[in-house]
Design a protein around this motif. Structure first.
Motif, PDB file in Angstrom:
ATOM      1  N   SER A  20     -24.380  19.451 -30.401  1.00  0.00           N
ATOM      2  CA  SER A  20     -24.912  19.269 -31.751  1.00  0.00           C
ATOM      3  C   SER A  20     -24.211  20.193 -32.737  1.00  0.00           C
ATOM      4  O   SER A  20     -23.827  19.774 -33.833  1.00  0.00           O
ATOM      5  N   ALA A  24     -21.887  18.875 -35.651  1.00  0.00           N
ATOM      6  CA  ALA A  24     -22.256  19.239 -37.014  1.00  0.00           C
ATOM      7  C   ALA A  24     -21.124  19.991 -37.714  1.00  0.00           C
ATOM      8  O   ALA A  24     -20.820  19.725 -38.887  1.00  0.00           O
ATOM      9  N   VAL A 182     -25.456  17.122 -44.322  1.00  0.00           N
ATOM     10  CA  VAL A 182     -26.821  17.281 -43.814  1.00  0.00           C
ATOM     11  C   VAL A 182     -27.193  16.112 -42.917  1.00  0.00           C
ATOM     12  O   VAL A 182     -27.786  16.284 -41.833  1.00  0.00           O
ATOM     13  N   LEU A 183     -26.843  14.892 -43.359  1.00  0.00           N
ATOM     14  CA  LEU A 183     -27.147  13.712 -42.543  1.00  0.00           C
ATOM     15  C   LEU A 183     -26.420  13.773 -41.206  1.00  0.00           C
ATOM     16  O   LEU A 183     -26.996  13.458 -40.151  1.00  0.00           O
ATOM     17  N   ALA A 185     -25.458  16.484 -39.672  1.00  0.00           N
ATOM     18  CA  ALA A 185     -26.076  17.532 -38.850  1.00  0.00           C
ATOM     19  C   ALA A 185     -27.385  17.051 -38.231  1.00  0.00           C
ATOM     20  O   ALA A 185     -27.699  17.351 -37.076  1.00  0.00           O
ATOM     21  N   LEU A 186     -28.172  16.256 -39.014  1.00  0.00           N
ATOM     22  CA  LEU A 186     -29.431  15.730 -38.487  1.00  0.00           C
ATOM     23  C   LEU A 186     -29.202  14.703 -37.391  1.00  0.00           C
ATOM     24  O   LEU A 186     -29.980  14.619 -36.431  1.00  0.00           O
ATOM     25  N   LEU A 187     -28.142  13.922 -37.532  1.00  0.00           N
ATOM     26  CA  LEU A 187     -27.846  12.907 -36.523  1.00  0.00           C
ATOM     27  C   LEU A 187     -27.122  13.490 -35.318  1.00  0.00           C
ATOM     28  O   LEU A 187     -27.027  12.825 -34.287  1.00  0.00           O
ATOM     29  N   PHE A 189     -27.919  16.033 -33.314  1.00  0.00           N
ATOM     30  CA  PHE A 189     -28.732  16.344 -32.131  1.00  0.00           C
ATOM     31  C   PHE A 189     -29.132  15.095 -31.353  1.00  0.00           C
ATOM     32  O   PHE A 189     -28.949  15.053 -30.129  1.00  0.00           O
TER      33      PHE A 189
END
Length: 482
Positions: A20, A24, A182-183, A185-187, A189
């Protein structure tokens, strides 16, 4: 940086979390570079558009002002420069003659002495300038009429509207870039977790195999590299399960220690042996021939199995290894195959345990009216050859030598319910100080020229000890005697 990367890779963080972070960081780097490139490209485009606009306007002014300037028509020149009011971006126009005198002017401009300015840099085409109220760029062009330089034209362009558009676009690009980062980084994980699912399965299967659970079902369902690895794990688990079954089967015919040695050591299945120090215990049934005369073969087998099963437990509790069952006799080794500095003490302790177990079993058999069985035990210590003996096609792990032969002879001359040991056994560390013995007459044994001094073990000194009673009760409590 290299050390930090190595520490991150070797850390105990979950693999999904590592991936992740990597994903990211990669998304952030790519989007950051893309945003930086787009912003630079847009800035360069706006500047280029501004330069083109300023150049076109000043060239048009210079072309239109050529004839009026030569004719001295200041009114026409003033009309030309007033055109700046028609475009909000043009904040000023000026016309200078060849001597640098201002002939017409409208709006604002920082240019006061055109000749001084041009004299400093003949290649000057534009001049940025700023005031508290305006941010502008002035563009210069020579006024020519029929290839004759008549003067100079200056046009000042307001940079404010263009800068505001550029700032708005830059802000939009930065916001979009940050949002995508940000998107991403959220996706990262859930994507990493999804990618790590096959690895989690590998870890689960590996831990199960490591804990001995080789029957765990393995779902492959894949044809890629992960599927092939899972298939290899499945084959390995099946192989380990077969090995475990073979080892369990071996342990029924051989002692677990010897079975483990045969299965796990390359030399465990080769002929030959090594000289080792140890003790040998022979335990023989008294009057077995007479006993067999009154019992059926099945009854004889059940009787021996009843006693010998407990004798095997007693041997294990004393670090002994059951070498073989020879009809009505059991041969137990101490210090072989695994070395044991207290092999003689363990052998004597095992002998006392066997006799007491036999006493308890006989007590119950007497109540049931069954025939009683007595045992005699001989123990000897010394050097012996331990290893695989026989042929390449069929071999057996055992011990041979004078020490073993003498033990068998001592057992033969022993009286029922007695334990005889040799002087060699009493000489071993800890035996004399912990065990009471009674010297016996020197006897002549079959096959030996020299007489042998034997000693009778005082079992009562053992039985009275609490630790001995605890060990005996663990093996065969009185209430559980069959």
């Amino acid at each position: 940086m290299k050390n930090l990367t190595r520490r991150f890779e070797n850390s105990s963080l979950p693999l999904a979390l590592k991936w992740s972070v990597i994903i990211a960081c990669f998304v952030s780097l790519v989007m950051g570079l893309l945003g930086w490139f787009l912003i630079n490209q847009q800035t360069a485009t706006y500047r280029q558009q501004n330069e083109v606009l300023g150049g076109v306007v000043v060239d048009q002014l210079a072309f239109a002002a050529g004839e009026p300037l030569l004719a001295g028509d200041d009114l026409s020149l003033q009309v030309l420069v007033r055109q700046q009011e028609k475009n909000s971006l043009i904040i000023g126009m000026q016309v200078f003659d060849l001597k640098g005198a201002l002939k017409a002017s409208a709006g604002v401009s920082p240019i006061g002495d055109i000749l001084f300015l041009l004299g400093r840099d003949d290649g000057l085409r534009q001049l940025p300038w700023r005031t508290p109220y305006v941010n502008a760029v002035s563009f210069f062009s020579s006024i020519k009429f029929k290839d004759v330089v008549a003067g100079y034209a200056v046009v000042s362009i307001d940079q404010g509207p263009l800068e505001r558009q550029l700032n708005a676009l830059t802000g939009a690009l930065i916001t979009t870039t940050i949002g995508l980062i940000v998107l991403g980084a959220l996706l990262a994980f859930p994507l990493s977790h999804k990618l790590c699912q096959p690895i989690y399965q590998l870890v689960k299967v590996g831990e199960a195999i490591d804990s001995g659970d080789t029957r765990m079902p393995i779902t492959i369902g894949r044809k890629d590299e992960i599927g092939r690895v899972l298939g290899a794990f499945q084959h390995m688990a099946e192989g380990m399960e077969k090995k475990r079954e073979v080892e369990q089967a071996f342990s029924r015919f051989l002692s677990p220690t010897i079975a483990h040695q045969v299965l796990n050591q390359p030399e465990g299945s080769e002929l030959g042996g090594i000289t080792k120090d140890g003790s040998v215990l022979f335990c023989d049934v008294v009057g077995f021939t007479e006993l067999s005369e009154y019992l059926s073969p099945q009854e004889v087998g059940a009787l021996l199995n009843q006693y010998f099963s407990y004798f095997s437990i007693a041997a294990d509790s004393c670090n002994g290894t059951v070498d073989k069952f020879i009809g009505d006799c059991v041969m137990i080794l101490f210090g072989v195959p695994e070395s044991d500095a207290s092999h003689a003490l363990h052998a004597v302790t095992c002998g006392v345990l066997i006799q007491e177990i036999a006493t308890r079993i006989n007590h119950q058999r007497y109540k049931k009216g069954l025939p009683l069985v007595q045992f005699k035990i001989g123990i000897n210590s010394g050097q012996m050859l331990a290893g695989n003996l026989g042929s390449v096609e069929r071999m057996q792990y055992t011990v041979v030598g004078d020490t073993v032969n003498l033990t068998a002879r001592i057992c033969d001359i022993c009286a029922p319910d007695q334990i005889l040991v040799t002087e060699a056994t009493l000489a071993q560390p800890g035996v004399k100080s912990l065990i009471k013995s009674v010297p016996q007459n020197t006897v002549k044994v079959k096959g030996r020229r020299q007489s042998v001094k034997t000693y009778l073990i005082d079992s009562e000194s053992f039985i009275s000890e609490s630790m001995f009673q605890e060990s005996l009760d663990k093996i065969l409590p009185m209430e559980e005697v069959p």
